[in-house]
Enzyme design. Structure first.
Site, PDB file in Angstrom:
ATOM      1  CB  THR A  40      -0.910  -0.013   1.252  1.00 23.63           C
ATOM      2  OG1 THR A  40      -1.409   1.301   1.498  1.00 23.63           O
ATOM      3  CG2 THR A  40      -0.141  -0.431   2.511  1.00 23.63           C
ATOM      4  CG  ASP A  41      -1.130   4.992  -0.953  1.00 20.56           C
ATOM      5  OD1 ASP A  41      -1.657   4.327  -0.023  1.00 20.56           O
ATOM      6  OD2 ASP A  41      -1.730   5.911  -1.537  1.00 20.56           O
ATOM      7  CD  GLU A  42      -3.269   3.489   4.336  1.00 19.95           C
ATOM      8  OE1 GLU A  42      -3.157   3.533   5.565  1.00 19.95           O
ATOM      9  OE2 GLU A  42      -4.328   3.231   3.742  1.00 19.95           O
ATOM     10  CE1 TYR A  93      -3.080  -2.537   5.948  1.00 25.64           C
ATOM     11  CE2 TYR A  93      -3.105  -0.193   5.422  1.00 25.64           C
ATOM     12  CZ  TYR A  93      -3.145  -1.517   5.006  1.00 25.64           C
ATOM     13  OH  TYR A  93      -3.242  -1.812   3.667  1.00 25.64           O
ATOM     14  CE  LYS A 114       0.129  -4.634   3.090  1.00 23.19           C
ATOM     15  NZ  LYS A 114      -0.280  -6.010   2.631  1.00 23.19           N
TER      16      LYS A 114
END
Ligand code: NAD
Ligand code: TYD
Length: 323
Positions: free
Chosen positions: A117-119, A142, A146
């Site tokens: 994810t870009d997060e 989260y 990741k």
């Protein structure tokens, strides 16, 4: 290719399995947490209920089906839940990813794609974009879990010579997204004339991509990606949460007064925005669905499939309570 997809009963995984099954032998392994939909697996050719933390079972499956490619999409995926129950995110997204990599290494799987994810890049100010070499700077449990999974994946590539690739996509929307996430949650509330909860000032920005465009990108990376590379995925479709809420209300002909500002999320990232030039340039990927028509068809889908998301919401809650 013989492909093992993990998390294929979840939102993105089920679309991915549908797409890959047209061309490959696909095995879906999913634990069916609150987020997994047993009904999604009914039409899948090979579904096995299993936990990615179970290394022996993963190795048996890989050997039995002669798996040469793994697309790892199983995860705990919701930021709000990670703030309340962070440890399960570490179990699944960090340790689970490593256990799967161990199984892949022991069974000499050729290709491992980590769906990320870009997060992991953290939060942007008003300007700037995330590039593949932007610093990894996650803020939520989260995102941190990741990011850890990504680093372990790259380490297995370098240390053991496995072919690994990472995809980092922006926020997805589309049919079958669990109604805990912004877009389906707001659609559900609006359909019942309930207040739409908007965190903080509603000006946080996300960069939205339709789930089918995401899955086409993952498939391309799986087929043509270069060993050790990271690919950002997104379509420069930045919207504030308030803009999303207003569009949903307008589409459903509901009053804007349903918007309700609620307490902000802890550590709420302000803005995500992806530069996806690399996957476009090197692999020829292009998004096909623009946000306006994608959101319209998604709203229509939730309107037509109330049974699905209502059942999912209550079943998910019940399964959680039993645990
Ligand atoms: P989801 O929560 O809808 O689905 C996750 C699936 O993983 C569920 O079916 C669940 O049962 C399964 N799962 C969870 N723990 C498991 C375990 N220990 N063993 C086996 N299966 C397990 O998530 P999603 O939105 O479909 O996201 C899929 C992947 O894409 C995740 O890795 C997520 O980080 C990534 N991603 C999501 C988005 C998004 O906007 N949804 C954007 C970018 C990347
Ligand atoms: P979400 O769908 O949880 O995705 P992520 O946190 O991974 O980006 O949330 C998207 C944005 O919407 C985020 O800025 C938080 C906000 N939000 C709300 O304002 N209200 C809500 O009810 C939810 C679930 C999210």
């Amino acid at each position: 290719m013989n492909v093992l997809v993990t998390g294929g009963a979840g939102f993105i995984g089920r679309h991915l399995v549908d797409m890959l099954e047209k061309e490959y032998l696909v095995v879906n392994v999913d634990k069916l947490t609150y987020a997994g939909d047993p009904e999604a697996t009914a039409s899948q050719k090979n579904f096995i209920k299993g936990d990615i933390l179970d290394q022996k079972k993963m190795e048996e499956i890989i050997q039995h089906y002669h798996i040469d490619t793994i697309v790892h999409a199983a995860a705990e995926s919701h930021v709000d839940r990670s703030i309340v129950h962070p440890l399960v995110f570490t179990d699944t997204n960090v340790k689970g990813t490593q256990v799967l990599l161990e199984a892949a290494k022991n069974c000499e799987v050729k290709t491992f794609v980590q769906v990320s994810t870009d997060e992991v890049y953290g939060s942007l100010g008003q300007k700037g974009l995330f590039y593949e070499d932007s610093p990894i700077s996650p803020n939520s449990p989260y995102a941190a879990s990741k990011a850890s999974g990504d680093l372990i994946t790259l380490a297995y590539g370098r240390t053991y010579g496995m072919k690994v690739m990472i995809t980092r996509c922006s926020n997805n929307y589309g049919p079958y997204q669990f109604p805990e996430k912004l877009i389906p949650r707001l659609i559900g509330k609006a359909l019942y004339d309930e207040h739409l909860p908007i965190y903080g000032d509603g000006l946080n920005i996300r960069d939205w991509l339709h789930v089918e465009d995401h899955c086409r990108a993952i498939k391309l990376v799986m087929e043509e990606g270069i060993d050790g590379e990271v690919y950002n995925i997104g379509c420069q479709s930045e919207k504030t949460n308030l803009e999303i809420a207003k569009s949903i209300l307008m589409s459903l002909d509901k009053p804007q007064s349903l918007i309700s500002y609620v307490s902000d999320r802890l550590g709420h990232d302000r803005r995500y925005a992806i530069n996806a030039d690399k996957i476009q340039r090197e692999l020829g990927w292009q998004p096909l669905i623009d946000m306006e028509s994608g959101l319209r068809s998604t709203i229509e889908w939730y309107k037509e499939n109330k049974d699905w998301w209502e059942k999912k919401w209550y079943e998910g809650r019940r399964r959680e309570a039993v645990k």
